[in-house]
Write a protein that holds these residues in place. Structure first.
Motif, short mmCIF file in Angstrom:
data_model
loop_
_atom_site.label_atom_id
_atom_site.label_comp_id
_atom_site.label_asym_id
_atom_site.label_seq_id
_atom_site.Cartn_x
_atom_site.Cartn_y
_atom_site.Cartn_z
N SER A 47 0.84 -1.20 0.00
CA SER A 47 0.00 0.00 0.00
C SER A 47 0.87 1.25 0.00
O SER A 47 0.60 2.22 -0.73
CB SER A 47 -0.92 -0.01 1.23
OG SER A 47 -1.79 1.10 1.22
N ALA A 48 1.92 1.24 0.80
CA ALA A 48 2.82 2.39 0.87
C ALA A 48 3.53 2.63 -0.46
O ALA A 48 3.62 3.77 -0.94
CB ALA A 48 3.84 2.18 1.99
N ALA A 49 4.03 1.55 -1.06
CA ALA A 49 4.74 1.69 -2.34
C ALA A 49 3.81 2.19 -3.44
O ALA A 49 4.20 3.02 -4.27
CB ALA A 49 5.35 0.35 -2.74
N LEU A 50 2.59 1.70 -3.44
CA LEU A 50 1.62 2.16 -4.44
C LEU A 50 1.26 3.62 -4.25
O LEU A 50 1.11 4.37 -5.22
CB LEU A 50 0.36 1.29 -4.38
CG LEU A 50 0.50 -0.10 -5.00
CD1 LEU A 50 -0.62 -1.01 -4.53
CD2 LEU A 50 0.50 -0.01 -6.53
N LEU A 51 1.12 4.05 -3.00
CA LEU A 51 0.79 5.46 -2.76
C LEU A 51 1.96 6.35 -3.16
O LEU A 51 1.76 7.43 -3.72
CB LEU A 51 0.40 5.67 -1.30
CG LEU A 51 -0.22 7.02 -0.95
CD1 LEU A 51 -1.44 7.31 -1.82
CD2 LEU A 51 -0.60 7.08 0.52
N ASP A 52 3.18 5.90 -2.88
CA ASP A 52 4.35 6.66 -3.35
C ASP A 52 4.30 6.86 -4.86
O ASP A 52 4.70 7.91 -5.39
CB ASP A 52 5.64 5.93 -2.98
CG ASP A 52 6.01 6.05 -1.52
OD1 ASP A 52 5.63 7.05 -0.88
OD2 ASP A 52 6.69 5.14 -1.01
N ALA A 53 3.82 5.85 -5.57
CA ALA A 53 3.84 5.89 -7.04
C ALA A 53 2.86 6.89 -7.62
O ALA A 53 3.07 7.38 -8.74
CB ALA A 53 3.54 4.49 -7.60
N VAL A 54 1.79 7.20 -6.89
CA VAL A 54 0.70 7.98 -7.51
C VAL A 54 0.36 9.28 -6.80
O VAL A 54 -0.57 9.98 -7.21
CB VAL A 54 -0.58 7.13 -7.62
CG1 VAL A 54 -0.34 5.88 -8.46
CG2 VAL A 54 -1.14 6.75 -6.24
N CYS A 55 1.10 9.65 -5.76
CA CYS A 55 0.64 10.77 -4.93
C CYS A 55 1.12 12.14 -5.40
O CYS A 55 0.87 13.14 -4.71
CB CYS A 55 1.01 10.54 -3.47
SG CYS A 55 2.78 10.58 -3.12
N ALA A 56 1.77 12.24 -6.54
CA ALA A 56 2.17 13.55 -7.04
C ALA A 56 0.96 14.34 -7.49
O ALA A 56 0.12 13.84 -8.25
CB ALA A 56 3.14 13.39 -8.21
N PRO A 57 0.79 15.59 -7.04
CA PRO A 57 -0.36 16.39 -7.49
C PRO A 57 -0.27 16.71 -8.97
O PRO A 57 0.82 16.73 -9.55
CB PRO A 57 -0.25 17.66 -6.63
CG PRO A 57 1.18 17.73 -6.22
CD PRO A 57 1.66 16.31 -6.10
N GLN A 58 -1.44 16.95 -9.55
CA GLN A 58 -1.52 17.30 -10.97
C GLN A 58 -1.90 18.78 -11.11
O GLN A 58 -2.60 19.34 -10.25
CB GLN A 58 -2.57 16.43 -11.66
CG GLN A 58 -2.29 14.94 -11.58
CD GLN A 58 -1.07 14.53 -12.38
OE1 GLN A 58 -0.92 14.88 -13.53
NE2 GLN A 58 -0.18 13.76 -11.74
N ILE A 59 -1.47 19.40 -12.18
CA ILE A 59 -1.79 20.81 -12.41
C ILE A 59 -3.30 21.00 -12.42
O ILE A 59 -4.03 20.27 -13.10
CB ILE A 59 -1.17 21.28 -13.74
CG1 ILE A 59 0.35 21.26 -13.65
CG2 ILE A 59 -1.67 22.68 -14.11
CD1 ILE A 59 1.05 21.54 -14.96
N GLY A 60 -3.77 21.96 -11.65
CA GLY A 60 -5.19 22.29 -11.63
C GLY A 60 -6.00 21.54 -10.61
O GLY A 60 -7.23 21.73 -10.52
N ASP A 61 -5.38 20.67 -9.81
CA ASP A 61 -6.14 19.96 -8.78
C ASP A 61 -6.80 20.95 -7.82
O ASP A 61 -6.13 21.89 -7.34
CB ASP A 61 -5.22 19.03 -7.98
CG ASP A 61 -4.86 17.76 -8.72
OD1 ASP A 61 -5.48 17.48 -9.76
OD2 ASP A 61 -3.97 17.04 -8.24
N PRO A 62 -8.09 20.76 -7.49
CA PRO A 62 -8.77 21.69 -6.59
C PRO A 62 -8.41 21.48 -5.12
O PRO A 62 -8.67 22.35 -4.29
CB PRO A 62 -10.25 21.39 -6.83
CG PRO A 62 -10.29 19.98 -7.29
CD PRO A 62 -9.03 19.77 -8.06
N TYR A 63 -7.83 20.32 -4.76
CA TYR A 63 -7.43 20.04 -3.39
C TYR A 63 -6.00 19.52 -3.40
O TYR A 63 -5.58 18.88 -4.36
CB TYR A 63 -8.32 18.96 -2.74
CG TYR A 63 -9.80 19.19 -2.90
CD1 TYR A 63 -10.46 20.13 -2.12
CD2 TYR A 63 -10.53 18.47 -3.84
CE1 TYR A 63 -11.82 20.34 -2.27
CE2 TYR A 63 -11.88 18.68 -4.00
CZ TYR A 63 -12.53 19.61 -3.22
OH TYR A 63 -13.86 19.83 -3.36
N SER A 64 -5.29 19.75 -2.32
CA SER A 64 -3.96 19.15 -2.18
C SER A 64 -3.75 18.77 -0.72
O SER A 64 -4.16 19.50 0.19
CB SER A 64 -2.87 20.12 -2.64
OG SER A 64 -2.88 21.30 -1.87
N ALA A 65 -3.14 17.62 -0.49
CA ALA A 65 -2.81 17.18 0.86
C ALA A 65 -1.45 17.73 1.26
O ALA A 65 -0.61 18.02 0.42
CB ALA A 65 -2.81 15.65 0.91
#
Length: 471
Positions: free
Chosen positions: A219-237
């Motif tokens: 789960s951790a490795a998968l989240l590392d793979a996809v957690c980069a924000p994208q341009i125009g995202d309305p929310y960011s963690a």
């Protein structure tokens, strides 16, 4: 690769074998395909495959902690170029994705070999995976019971050993519910942690994308793979300090943990689920954490009621968009009764109702955020009961099914409304051998805390050796 060898490894482990040239990505994929052919007819978890494309991909694995590991994506949001994307609905069954979604591109960069799509209820709107279009997904622990929803196909596929991990999404518990039903680890990330690009967001920020897995480190490795924000995202963690996979190797320290055995929304928590919480609390105390009973802040019922207006508005917008594409109104025969009832229900709300509902939900989010000045983590039962029989939640009468649905999932939806990360862990089983999940919630952006604690609990109370009868 023997089936026993394939089943013995998680995704990170399989990628390690491939990196060390002990086995090829192609051999691992064929083991996954053999497993698919052996068990999918009994559980109906995977509803589409493209083995030719996957075999070609397996011949050119990329470097990375997940390179060469086989993977499945839920037939929702994670669009794969050239593949059908029905969202479990007749209304979209002939749609074909024009491009990979950014999350799929990220999975490919991580080296995952995507070979199919998993089943879900129509438009992901139910806590059980029993769509008219593709038929019910069955729980590998008991094929007469639900695998949960809406990511039931992904959870059943992982529990049955087809893949070690699969994409999932969660707008009201749709990662945690099937994780609990199928004896898996399922983490819903913080709002904004994983982008919904190219669409604007997931139901006003309620929805989240991630995965169901057998192990915490996957789960951790998968989240590392996809957690980069994208341009125009309305929310960011809030940005993480270090990779989540690294967090799994760190000591959580002494945590302040609140717990409850109560149901938040409706119904009564079953004896098995209450016992799962109390046993977990004893385990946590034994590990040195400070535990204390807590209650949710006032206003929960109002927030849940308000969220119905928000959800209805998004359903109506989606179906109205589809009507415009088709050049005709949406009629009752286009969708299932639950979907059409919600569509009609949405017509009773105004734009003002929608905005007022969001204000109530966001106000309650501030109240829940205050809990995490007292606690690092709060613990609840994931569900109101162990997995129920197929048909109970779907039902012929939406009203009766709705009552059963709220009693089944009383504790998950609220953390979609408030945005905190929440995970379900398979820390208990019934006397009859059914898995029971325990839910852990941390402050906004504090996935690192959850991963550290989850890794500690995984070591203290390991579950990977427990497998359903199907295995």
């Amino acid at each position: 690769m023997k089936q026993s060898e394939y089943l013995a490894h998680d995704a990170v482990g399989l990628a390690g074998l491939i990196a060390r040239r002990e086995v090829s990505a192609a051999e691992v994929l064929e083991a996954a395909v053999s497993r698919l052919e052996a068990v999918n007819p009994a559980i109906n978890a995977v509803i589409y495959t493209d083995l030719a494309a996957a075999r070609a991909e397996a011949e050119r694995p990329r470097e990375g902690p997940l390179s060469g590991a086989p993977f499945l994506v839920k037939d929702y949001a994670a669009h794969v170029v050239g593949w059908p994307t029905s969202a479990g609905s007749r209304l979209y069954q002939h749609e074909v994705a024009a491009a990979d979604a950014p999350i799929v591109s990220a999975y490919r960069r991580a080296g995952l070999v995507i070979f199919g799509k998993t089943n879900l209820p129509e438009l992901g709107l139910d806590a059980t995976t029993e769509p008219d279009l593709h038929g019910p997904t069955r729980n590998p622990w008991d094929v007469e019971r639900t695998a949960g929803g809406s990511s039931g196909g992904s959870a059943a596929a992982v529990a049955a050993g087809i893949v070690p991990a699969a994409h999932a999404s969660d707008a009201g518990g749709s990662i945690r519910i099937p994780a609990s039903c199928c004896g898996l680890f399922g983490l819903k990330p913080s709002r904004g942690r994983v982008s919904f690009a190219p669409v604007s967001d997931g139901i006003a920020g309620f929805d989240a994308q991630h995965a169901v897995t057998r192990t915490v480190r996957d789960s951790a490795a998968l989240l590392d793979a996809v957690c980069a924000p994208q341009i125009g995202d309305p929310y960011s963690a809030p940005p993480q300090q270090r990779p989540f996979l690294e967090e799994c190797r760190r000591d959580p320290g002494v945590l302040r943990i609140g717990f409850t055995t109560e149901a938040f929304e409706a119904g009564v928590i079953s004896a098995e689920c209450r016992q799962a919480v109390t046993s977990t609390v004893s385990l946590l105390a034994g590990l040195g954490h400070v535990v204390e009973e807590f209650a949710m802040p006032a206003g929960l019922d109002a927030a849940v009621a308000a969220s119905s207006a928000v959800l209805a508005g998004h359903i109506a917008a989606d179906l109205d968009d589809r009507a415009q594409q088709l050049g005709r109104p949406i009629v009752e025969a286009d969708v299932e009764p639950l979907t059409f009832a919600r569509y009609q229900h949405a017509k009773g709300y105004s734009a003002s109702d929608y905005v007022r509902a969001l204000r109530i939900v966001h106000g309650y989010g501030r109240a829940v955020a205050g809990l995490f000045s007292r606690f690092d983590v709060v613990v609840t039962s994931t569900l109101g009961s162990p997995p129920v029989a197929l048909g109970v939640l779907r039902g012929a009468a939406p009203g009766a099914a709705g009552v059963a649905r709220r009693a089944f999932m009383p504790n998950t939806r609220i953390f979609n409304l408030t945005g905190q990360p929440a995970m379900s862990m398979p820390l208990a089983w019934t006397d009859g051998g059914l898995p029971v999940g325990v839910q852990f919630v941390a402050a906004m952006g504090a996935e690192a805390t959850l991963f550290r604690l989850a890794a500690q609990l995984e070591q203290a109370a390991p579950w990977a050796a427990r497998r359903p009868r199907l295995i």
